[in-house]
Write an enzyme that holds these catalytic residues in place. Structure first.
Site, PDB file in Angstrom:
ATOM      1  N   GLY A  83      50.747  34.115  47.424  1.00  0.00           N
ATOM      2  CA  GLY A  83      50.395  35.495  47.096  1.00  0.00           C
ATOM      3  C   GLY A  83      51.576  36.443  47.215  1.00  0.00           C
ATOM      4  O   GLY A  83      52.702  36.035  47.510  1.00  0.00           O
ATOM      5  N   GLN A  84      51.274  37.731  46.985  1.00  0.00           N
ATOM      6  CA  GLN A  84      52.333  38.744  46.946  1.00  0.00           C
ATOM      7  C   GLN A  84      53.130  38.785  48.255  1.00  0.00           C
ATOM      8  O   GLN A  84      54.360  38.713  48.243  1.00  0.00           O
ATOM      9  CB  GLN A  84      51.720  40.131  46.681  1.00  0.00           C
ATOM     10  CG  GLN A  84      52.773  41.215  46.486  1.00  0.00           C
ATOM     11  CD  GLN A  84      52.234  42.629  46.699  1.00  0.00           C
ATOM     12  OE1 GLN A  84      51.128  42.827  47.183  1.00  0.00           O
ATOM     13  NE2 GLN A  84      53.029  43.620  46.345  1.00  0.00           N
ATOM     14  N   ASP A 135      48.475  27.022  50.003  1.00  0.00           N
ATOM     15  CA  ASP A 135      47.687  27.950  49.195  1.00  0.00           C
ATOM     16  C   ASP A 135      46.711  27.096  48.385  1.00  0.00           C
ATOM     17  O   ASP A 135      46.879  25.881  48.256  1.00  0.00           O
ATOM     18  CB  ASP A 135      48.595  28.770  48.256  1.00  0.00           C
ATOM     19  CG  ASP A 135      47.948  30.086  47.836  1.00  0.00           C
ATOM     20  OD1 ASP A 135      48.440  31.153  48.233  1.00  0.00           O
ATOM     21  OD2 ASP A 135      46.929  30.045  47.082  1.00  0.00           O
ATOM     22  N   TYR A 172      35.974  44.613  50.910  1.00  0.00           N
ATOM     23  CA  TYR A 172      37.276  44.271  51.492  1.00  0.00           C
ATOM     24  C   TYR A 172      37.479  45.030  52.810  1.00  0.00           C
ATOM     25  O   TYR A 172      37.832  44.444  53.840  1.00  0.00           O
ATOM     26  CB  TYR A 172      38.371  44.621  50.488  1.00  0.00           C
ATOM     27  CG  TYR A 172      39.785  44.451  50.969  1.00  0.00           C
ATOM     28  CD1 TYR A 172      40.290  43.189  51.285  1.00  0.00           C
ATOM     29  CD2 TYR A 172      40.644  45.542  51.074  1.00  0.00           C
ATOM     30  CE1 TYR A 172      41.606  43.039  51.693  1.00  0.00           C
ATOM     31  CE2 TYR A 172      41.954  45.395  51.483  1.00  0.00           C
ATOM     32  CZ  TYR A 172      42.436  44.142  51.795  1.00  0.00           C
ATOM     33  OH  TYR A 172      43.736  43.993  52.204  1.00  0.00           O
ATOM     34  N   ILE A 211      51.515  47.650  49.301  1.00  0.00           N
ATOM     35  CA  ILE A 211      52.833  47.001  49.410  1.00  0.00           C
ATOM     36  C   ILE A 211      53.448  46.845  48.022  1.00  0.00           C
ATOM     37  O   ILE A 211      52.819  46.300  47.111  1.00  0.00           O
ATOM     38  CB  ILE A 211      52.711  45.609  50.076  1.00  0.00           C
ATOM     39  CG1 ILE A 211      51.964  45.697  51.419  1.00  0.00           C
ATOM     40  CG2 ILE A 211      54.083  44.971  50.249  1.00  0.00           C
ATOM     41  CD1 ILE A 211      52.665  46.466  52.500  1.00  0.00           C
TER      42      ILE A 211
END
Ligand code: SER
Length: 318
Positions: free
Chosen positions: A12-13, A35, A143, A173
């Site tokens: 991921g990021q 992952d 979330y 971010i």
């Protein structure tokens, strides 16, 4: 013997850049990336990589045993915008993955855990400006609810079972190596790619929507700093407020125009506007600064320059 580290959600990021930084610090072989899907070429080729589902306790336990893992960074999560489309899936992923790791720590199979929380834990009844560490939290997204609940469980596992879990509430971010997926703050990444490739961008948040933001290098620094701090320095065992800067889409567009004077910005707010409207516009992170000496390096201009340089070098090497 080096400490072996497992990064879950490494493709991921944040996971991608965190894994690369940890490999630089601890050696490639000591940092296991995992992952549910493959990641970037750099991530996959620079050290061990394992496909694993963060929700599968047996799979994670097996990895921990196989590689003698002592420290886990749990970066897998479904973010705010995607989570609203599949609430039960988001809840299952965000909570099951956390319990898997907390229970491994409770059973002393791992020694230390990092788990990220988010500004999404706050809601419309939270003070919007300089949001304090301890305040009203009534999140409205699945979330945000999962992150707030997760914070309570981290605190519980620390108090009840002595689990050494550390957490920060990331703001939006901004980075160029790996795209974010499904967040409300993603406009602040998309804008750079669209500006450099097409000269224009349509923002899904309105021009005056002010949100807390941070450049990736600072987010990685915070993550590593909090994990390196002595255990007694970590006084907040739910999650720390963390801040670097706040800006609106309009202000960011002005920054982009310093590099591309012809850049054109349009606004078409969608469902993500309703989410953004419930979040703080700035964060008070005095406790992180006092307890483990957090400080940030990048302001909005430095972030903009770094994004232009980074994306340019990616476009050239393609
Ligand atoms: N960047 C995240 C999101 O927008 C916030 O933690 O969902």
């Amino acid at each position: 013997m080096p400490t072996n580290i497992l990064v879950i959600g490494a493709s991921g990021q944040i996971g991608t850049e965190l894994t690369l930084k940890l490999r630089e610090l601890h050696g490639n072989a000591a940092v296991i990336a995992s992952d549910i899907r493959e990641g970037s070429e750099e991530l996959m080729s620079s050290g061990p990589f394992e496909i694993a589902n963060a929700m599968d306790f047996d799979a994670i336990e097996k990895l921990v045993g196989h590689y003698n893992i002592e420290v886990v960074y749990l970066m897998a999560a479904m973010l705010s915008a995607t989570g609203e489309k599949v609430p039960m899936k988001a809840w299952a992923l965000n909570m099951d993955s956390l319990f898997n790791v907390l229970n491994l720590a409770k059973d002393k199979k791992i020694k230390k855990v990092f788990w990220p929380s988010s500004i999404a834990v706050f809601g419309p009844s939270t003070p919007k400006e300089q949001t304090p560490q301890t305040t009203v939290m009534e999140p409205t997204t699945v979330y945000g609810i999962s992150k707030q609940t997760g914070e309570r469980w981290c605190s519980y596992y620390h108090k009840k079972y002595g689990v050494d879990v550390r957490s920060i509430r990331y703001p939006g971010i901004i980075s160029y190596k790996t795209l974010p997926g499904g967040g409300t703050t993603d406009y602040a990444v998309e804008i750079f790619h669209e500006a450099m490739q097409n000269g224009k961008y349509t923002s899904f948040l309105s021009e005056e929507t002010e949100l807390p933001m941070m450049f990736m290098d600072d987010a990685i620094k915070a993550t590593i700093d909090i994990m390196d701090a002595p255990s007694e320095a970590i006084k907040v065992r739910s999650s720390y407020n963390l801040s670097a800067m706040s800006f609106t889409p309009k202000i960011l567009a002005e920054e982009v125009k310093r590099h591309l004077p012809e850049f054109e910005m349009n606004y078409e707010p969608d469902f993500r506007q309703d989410i953004a409207d419930t979040w703080p516009s700035s964060i008070d992170d005095a406790e992180a600064r006092a307890d483990w000496n957090w400080s940030h390096n990048f302001n909005i201009s430095e972030l903009t320059d770094a994004m232009f340089t980074g994306i340019k070098s990616q476009l050239v090497s393609k």
